[in-house]
Design a protein around this motif. Structure first.
Motif, PDB file in Angstrom:
ATOM      1  N   ASP A  51       0.798  -1.235  -0.177  1.00  0.00           N
ATOM      2  CA  ASP A  51       0.035  -0.102  -0.031  1.00  0.00           C
ATOM      3  C   ASP A  51       1.016   1.236  -0.155  1.00  0.00           C
ATOM      4  OD1 ASP A  51       1.091   0.118   2.699  1.00  0.00           O
ATOM      5  OD2 ASP A  51      -0.717  -0.976   3.334  1.00  0.00           O
ATOM      6  N   LEU A  52       0.238   2.308   0.063  1.00  0.00           N
ATOM      7  CA  LEU A  52       0.848   3.729   0.119  1.00  0.00           C
ATOM      8  C   LEU A  52       2.025   3.765   0.967  1.00  0.00           C
ATOM      9  CD1 LEU A  52       1.197   6.477  -1.275  1.00  0.00           C
ATOM     10  CD2 LEU A  52      -0.621   7.270   0.406  1.00  0.00           C
ATOM     11  N   ALA A  60       6.412   6.981  -5.256  1.00  0.00           N
ATOM     12  CA  ALA A  60       5.003   7.915  -5.231  1.00  0.00           C
ATOM     13  C   ALA A  60       4.945   8.828  -6.144  1.00  0.00           C
ATOM     14  CB  ALA A  60       4.722   8.282  -3.809  1.00  0.00           C
ATOM     15  N   ALA A  61       6.108   9.423  -6.008  1.00  0.00           N
ATOM     16  CA  ALA A  61       6.322  10.678  -7.397  1.00  0.00           C
ATOM     17  C   ALA A  61       6.168  10.188  -8.623  1.00  0.00           C
ATOM     18  CB  ALA A  61       7.486  11.497  -6.762  1.00  0.00           C
ATOM     19  N   GLU A  62       6.652   9.211  -9.012  1.00  0.00           N
ATOM     20  CA  GLU A  62       6.736   8.386 -10.443  1.00  0.00           C
ATOM     21  C   GLU A  62       5.297   7.962 -10.707  1.00  0.00           C
ATOM     22  OE1 GLU A  62       9.056   8.443 -12.497  1.00  0.00           O
ATOM     23  OE2 GLU A  62      10.304   9.593 -11.019  1.00  0.00           O
ATOM     24  N   ALA A  67       0.479   8.796 -13.668  1.00  0.00           N
ATOM     25  CA  ALA A  67      -1.176   8.979 -13.820  1.00  0.00           C
ATOM     26  C   ALA A  67      -1.411  10.213 -14.571  1.00  0.00           C
ATOM     27  CB  ALA A  67      -1.595   9.438 -12.219  1.00  0.00           C
ATOM     28  N   LYS A  68      -0.617  11.336 -14.597  1.00  0.00           N
ATOM     29  CA  LYS A  68      -1.030  12.543 -15.300  1.00  0.00           C
ATOM     30  C   LYS A  68      -0.856  12.276 -16.803  1.00  0.00           C
ATOM     31  CE  LYS A  68       0.849  17.013 -16.282  1.00  0.00           C
ATOM     32  NZ  LYS A  68      -0.500  17.793 -16.614  1.00  0.00           N
TER      33      LYS A  68
END
Ligand code: AMP
Ligand code: ZN
Length: 138
Positions: A51-52, A60-62, A67-68
């Protein structure tokens, strides 16, 4: 960094076939087999993080960068009208597969979901909000 019996480890690493939209050394993006809307997809890291909380900060940044990029491409190709990013952590939050994933959910004016996914707004008092703020920041 691969967990035995984790279905998303197997999918992310190509041991189980999936409808792959994008792949690089770190991630695979697949279509969700139980989609909320047309084109609902998942970003899966190839390494296992439950999980996160377990996901390293750099990854997390990647995930957000990817996602963008996916949201832009999918919006163009599917002509959707909006987009939700959803990411569940823990059973209490609705997580059912315990390998980190980010949901990419294209939204359409006439889709079958509620416009706002997920919650009924509460009506906390000023004092309740202040108590919560204190719990978090102090
Ligand atoms: P969550 O509730 O956030 O853990 O989401 C799990 C998601 O994984 C759900 O939307 C499921 O439809 C999806 N899912 C489960 N198994 C598979 C699979 N084999 N391939 C693609 N998506 C899956
Ligand atoms: Zn896994």
């Amino acid at each position: 960094m691969r967990e035995e019996n984790c279905i998303f480890c197997k999918i992310a690493n190509g041991e189980i076939p999936s409808k792959t939209l994008y792949e690089n050394d770190t991630f695979r993006v697949i279509l969700d087999v139980g989609p909320a809307t047309k084109g609902h997809a998942l970003i899966l890291p190839k390494k296992h993080f439950a999980d996160l909380y377990e996901l390293p900060e750099e990854m997390a940044a990647e995930v957000m960068k990817l996602a963008k990029k996916m949201a832009e491409t999918m919006t163009k190709k599917l002509s959707c009208d909006g987009f939700n990013l959803v990411q569940n952590n823990g059973e209490a939050a609705g997580q059912t597969v315990f390998h980190f994933h980010m949901h990419l959910i294209p939204r359409y004016k006439d889709d079958s979901q509620k416009e706002k996914l997920g919650w009924t707004p509460g009506k906390p008092s000023h004092e309740e909000l202040e108590n919560i703020r204190t719990m978090i920041v102090e």
